[in-house]
Design a protein around this motif. Structure first.
Motif, PDB file in Angstrom:
ATOM      1  N   UNK A 168       0.872  -1.174   0.000  1.00 37.12           N
ATOM      2  CA  UNK A 168       0.000   0.000   0.000  1.00 37.12           C
ATOM      3  C   UNK A 168       0.913   1.230   0.000  1.00 37.12           C
ATOM      4  N   UNK A 169       0.700   2.173  -0.925  1.00 39.58           N
ATOM      5  CA  UNK A 169       1.588   3.342  -0.987  1.00 39.58           C
ATOM      6  C   UNK A 169       1.374   4.335   0.148  1.00 39.58           C
ATOM      7  N   UNK A 170       0.339   4.127   0.978  1.00 37.72           N
ATOM      8  CA  UNK A 170       0.150   4.993   2.145  1.00 37.72           C
ATOM      9  C   UNK A 170      -0.223   6.423   1.795  1.00 37.72           C
ATOM     10  N   UNK A 171      -1.332   6.571   1.087  1.00 43.72           N
ATOM     11  CA  UNK A 171      -1.775   7.926   0.755  1.00 43.72           C
ATOM     12  C   UNK A 171      -1.981   8.728   2.033  1.00 43.72           C
ATOM     13  N   UNK A 172      -1.426   9.921   2.056  1.00 40.59           N
ATOM     14  CA  UNK A 172      -1.583  10.807   3.215  1.00 40.59           C
ATOM     15  C   UNK A 172      -0.539  10.604   4.301  1.00 40.59           C
ATOM     16  N   UNK A 173       0.229   9.516   4.218  1.00 43.79           N
ATOM     17  CA  UNK A 173       1.245   9.278   5.242  1.00 43.79           C
ATOM     18  C   UNK A 173       2.581   9.869   4.779  1.00 43.79           C
ATOM     19  N   UNK A 204      -9.608  11.432   2.509  1.00 41.35           N
ATOM     20  CA  UNK A 204      -8.332  12.033   2.898  1.00 41.35           C
ATOM     21  C   UNK A 204      -8.217  13.483   2.434  1.00 41.35           C
ATOM     22  N   UNK A 205      -7.258  14.188   3.038  1.00 42.75           N
ATOM     23  CA  UNK A 205      -7.126  15.632   2.778  1.00 42.75           C
ATOM     24  C   UNK A 205      -6.926  15.948   1.305  1.00 42.75           C
ATOM     25  N   UNK A 206      -6.142  15.146   0.611  1.00 46.64           N
ATOM     26  CA  UNK A 206      -5.868  15.495  -0.789  1.00 46.64           C
ATOM     27  C   UNK A 206      -7.109  15.306  -1.652  1.00 46.64           C
ATOM     28  N   UNK A 207      -7.981  14.387  -1.245  1.00 43.64           N
ATOM     29  CA  UNK A 207      -9.247  14.213  -1.974  1.00 43.64           C
ATOM     30  C   UNK A 207     -10.155  15.414  -1.681  1.00 43.64           C
ATOM     31  N   UNK A 208     -10.176  15.814  -0.404  1.00 45.35           N
ATOM     32  CA  UNK A 208     -10.986  16.974  -0.012  1.00 45.35           C
ATOM     33  C   UNK A 208     -10.516  18.238  -0.729  1.00 45.35           C
ATOM     34  N   UNK A 209      -9.220  18.269  -1.071  1.00 50.11           N
ATOM     35  CA  UNK A 209      -8.673  19.480  -1.685  1.00 50.11           C
ATOM     36  C   UNK A 209      -9.251  19.757  -3.065  1.00 50.11           C
ATOM     37  N   UNK A 210      -9.974  18.773  -3.625  1.00 53.14           N
ATOM     38  CA  UNK A 210     -10.659  18.976  -4.903  1.00 53.14           C
ATOM     39  C   UNK A 210     -11.836  19.934  -4.732  1.00 53.14           C
ATOM     40  N   UNK A 211     -12.337  20.007  -3.497  1.00 53.57           N
ATOM     41  CA  UNK A 211     -13.602  20.704  -3.242  1.00 53.57           C
ATOM     42  C   UNK A 211     -13.363  22.136  -2.780  1.00 53.57           C
ATOM     43  N   UNK A 212     -14.336  23.015  -2.994  1.00 56.84           N
ATOM     44  CA  UNK A 212     -14.229  24.353  -2.423  1.00 56.84           C
ATOM     45  C   UNK A 212     -14.109  24.269  -0.901  1.00 56.84           C
ATOM     46  N   UNK A 224     -17.991  10.650  -2.993  1.00 54.93           N
ATOM     47  CA  UNK A 224     -18.196  10.608  -4.450  1.00 54.93           C
ATOM     48  C   UNK A 224     -16.855  10.596  -5.174  1.00 54.93           C
ATOM     49  N   UNK A 225     -15.979  11.504  -4.737  1.00 50.66           N
ATOM     50  CA  UNK A 225     -14.641  11.562  -5.345  1.00 50.66           C
ATOM     51  C   UNK A 225     -13.883  10.263  -5.076  1.00 50.66           C
ATOM     52  N   UNK A 226     -14.026   9.746  -3.854  1.00 52.64           N
ATOM     53  CA  UNK A 226     -13.327   8.512  -3.481  1.00 52.64           C
ATOM     54  C   UNK A 226     -13.779   7.327  -4.332  1.00 52.64           C
ATOM     55  N   UNK A 227     -15.071   7.280  -4.642  1.00 51.31           N
ATOM     56  CA  UNK A 227     -15.593   6.183  -5.464  1.00 51.31           C
ATOM     57  C   UNK A 227     -15.044   6.290  -6.892  1.00 51.31           C
ATOM     58  N   UNK A 228     -14.954   7.513  -7.397  1.00 51.73           N
ATOM     59  CA  UNK A 228     -14.397   7.702  -8.744  1.00 51.73           C
ATOM     60  C   UNK A 228     -12.934   7.268  -8.780  1.00 51.73           C
ATOM     61  N   UNK A 229     -12.192   7.643  -7.741  1.00 54.48           N
ATOM     62  CA  UNK A 229     -10.774   7.251  -7.679  1.00 54.48           C
ATOM     63  C   UNK A 229     -10.649   5.725  -7.578  1.00 54.48           C
ATOM     64  N   UNK A 230     -11.533   5.123  -6.805  1.00 53.54           N
ATOM     65  CA  UNK A 230     -11.496   3.657  -6.651  1.00 53.54           C
ATOM     66  C   UNK A 230     -11.699   2.974  -8.003  1.00 53.54           C
ATOM     67  N   UNK A 231     -12.669   3.469  -8.760  1.00 54.32           N
ATOM     68  CA  UNK A 231     -12.938   2.860 -10.064  1.00 54.32           C
ATOM     69  C   UNK A 231     -11.729   3.017 -10.987  1.00 54.32           C
ATOM     70  N   UNK A 232     -11.154   4.211 -10.972  1.00 56.47           N
ATOM     71  CA  UNK A 232      -9.958   4.450 -11.788  1.00 56.47           C
ATOM     72  C   UNK A 232      -8.834   3.490 -11.376  1.00 56.47           C
ATOM     73  N   UNK A 233      -8.680   3.331 -10.056  1.00 51.27           N
ATOM     74  CA  UNK A 233      -7.602   2.477  -9.539  1.00 51.27           C
ATOM     75  C   UNK A 233      -7.815   1.025  -9.950  1.00 51.27           C
TER      76      UNK A 233
END
Ligand code: PMM
Length: 258
Positions: A168-173, A204-212, A224-233
């Protein structure tokens, strides 16, 4: 992999599932929503979090693991401590998820080798209290790859079998916003290591950073963003997705193969 944080202070769900009854019904809900693994954690790793004692961690996770094991859940224990892993496995957990990738506790690899269970080895540089000051990379993907490979070699040396390993690349760590996005763009390079790859981007914070700014604490929007990223992954070959929203992730993944 559905997240079950039995903590009063986790990043997005702190306190929500801290009581025994709330934790059990959340696990049941996530299983119904399609989660195949429930990841039970008793220590928050949100940025800046202080460590808790081993006793407190054990007190938090053991009743929940014992009950969910009786209900035949496939459980992983989210811990950096070999002693907590040992206790959890004896209570019926079947997997160890160590966000420190074996760096926080020298005894961890030995416990995992002995137990023979799947082990998530996450890229990690420092405890949450200080990790933000370790987000220094010249080439984030290259260094995450190298440091992960080094820990994998140490795990093998301690007797952990390749067949037990998930990375696991440890997103956010110890990664800032831009570094997390870079890693995500480079997922294929991580998949190419050849071990099953788990990712945890949920809320996570970097996902939240997409939003205002005023929407960054809205879990629904982050999911919603997390689900899109999951599908891409998944299209890039990841093995698993750790999420607070198994229903949304399941829907997104299913839409790839209707
Ligand atoms: N992130 C958190 C906790 N445990 N485990 C793995 N394997 N990968 C992760 O990215 C990960 C993890 C922190 O997130 P949370 O506070 O929302 O549970």
């Amino acid at each position: 992999m559905g997240v079950l944080n039995v903590t009063p202070d986790s990043f997005s769900d702190g306190g929500e599932f801290f009581s025994f009854d709330a934790a059990i019904s959340r696990a049941e809900q996530m299983r119904q929503d399609g989660a195949e693994i429930i990841d039970v954690g008793g220590e928050s790793t949100r940025p800046g979090a202080q460590r808790i004692s081993e006793e407190t961690e054990i007190e938090r996770v053991m009743p929940v693991i014992t009950e969910l094991a009786k209900r035949d859940f496939f459980l992983s224990v989210d811990t950096m401590r070999a002693s907590v892993a040992t206790a959890a496995l004896s209570a019926g957990a079947r997997m160890v998820n160590d966000v420190s990738g074996g760096r926080a506790d020298d005894a961890m690899f030995e416990v995992v080798a002995k137990a023979g269970v799947p082990y998530v080895l996450t890229h990690w540089r420092a405890p949450s209290a200080s990790m933000d000051s370790f987000a220094n990379y010249e080439d984030v993907t290259g260094q995450v790859l190298n440091e992960t490979n080094a820990q994998v070699a140490r795990a093998k040396q301690a007797g952990v079998l390749v067949s037990q390993l998930v990375i696991d690349p440890g997103f956010g760590f110890a990664k800032d916003v831009a570094q997390n996005w870079q890693l995500l763009r480079d997922l294929s390079a991580l998949v190419a290591i050849g071990l099953p790859l788990l990712i945890g981007v949920s809320r996570k914070r970097f996902v939240a950073s997409l939003l205002p700014a005023e929407q960054q604490s809205d879990n629904g929007l982050k999911d919603l963003a997390g689900a899109a990223i999951a599908a891409l992954a998944v299209t890039k070959g990841v093995w698993g997705v750790r999420t607070h929203d198994p229903a949304g992730v399941r829907r997104a993944i299913k839409s790839l193969r209707p």
